[in-house]
Write an enzyme that holds these catalytic residues in place. Sequence first.
Site, PDB file in Angstrom:
ATOM      1  CG  ASP A  99      -2.249  -0.657   1.072  1.00 48.28           C
ATOM      2  OD1 ASP A  99      -2.644  -0.917  -0.161  1.00 48.28           O
ATOM      3  OD2 ASP A  99      -2.877  -0.964   2.017  1.00 48.28           O
ATOM      4  CE  LYS A 128      -4.665  -2.396  -1.179  1.00 44.51           C
ATOM      5  NZ  LYS A 128      -5.285  -1.228  -0.484  1.00 44.51           N
ATOM      6  CD  GLU A 130      -7.501   3.196   1.119  1.00 42.08           C
ATOM      7  OE1 GLU A 130      -7.276   2.505   1.874  1.00 42.08           O
ATOM      8  OE2 GLU A 130      -8.193   4.418   1.393  1.00 42.08           O
ATOM      9  CD  GLU A 197     -12.110  -2.468   2.773  1.00 42.61           C
ATOM     10  OE1 GLU A 197     -12.181  -2.613   4.048  1.00 42.61           O
ATOM     11  OE2 GLU A 197     -11.102  -1.883   2.436  1.00 42.61           O
TER      12      GLU A 197
END
Length: 279
Positions: A99, A128, A130, A197
């Site tokens: 992340d 990764k 968001e 998610e």
Amino acid sequence: MSTESPVGPSSDAVRPAKIRLRHLQRAKQKGRPFSMLTAYDQFSARAFEEAGIEVLLVGDSVGTTVLGHASTTATTHQDMLTFTGAVARSVTRPLVLADLAFGTYESGPSDALRHGVELVRAGAEAVKLEGGAEIAPQVRALVGAGIPVIGHLGFTPQSVNALSGHRVQGRDEATAAKLRRDALALQEAGAAGVVLELVPAEVAGELTEALAIPTIGIGAGPRCDGQVLVWQDMAGLSGFHGTFVKAFADLGDQLRDAAQRYRAEVGERAYPGPEHSFE
């Protein structure tokens, strides 16, 4: 015999010596779900490699599961470098995904690229981050520099305050449509996959069918191309029993029992015994 076979539990498939993004893409094409677990240290990483887990996610969840923070927003870039290195040095077969921590990419492509390069140097094979269409420039910059990207949509933990807590996303037509637009924007920007998610199962299934790239679900139903869980939740160590979590072991109880037996034997001078002592 080729090592290019798809990832999956098929009896006629040869397990590749090293999992690459192309194997996840092929798994999607073949309809063979793949597994992802978080990992933050050599012991969990090696155990999951031996179990055949295809992807290890060094998640910013390390802040809450290991470091004791209340939110992943407290996880730093240095934390991510430290734990990514620990996992990457410990395994050879799984794909290591890391992340980008809160605050390392929101300001724009150059910031994302600088921190992404540092994660790759620490051992990450993909990163990764968001967000949806608003981070497409960051995704393009990373991919353009040769750094594979996995997106993350739905409930995005780094935005927990803006989302007013841990809430399922995409339950109404408008928010479901936004999820679709964002997913397509990430794909267009070059993302190699996307985590979904806390998304309704039907919406996640529709997104999985609409996208050419793999989806990885966590609280997003069974139709995603892969599934991910925080390993401490999966193993019954964290005590978290969310609706989407299944504990496959009771490590919390086992660890407490072991510690209690150790304490009792020390108190009774039963441990260490002669077999544990030197002459």
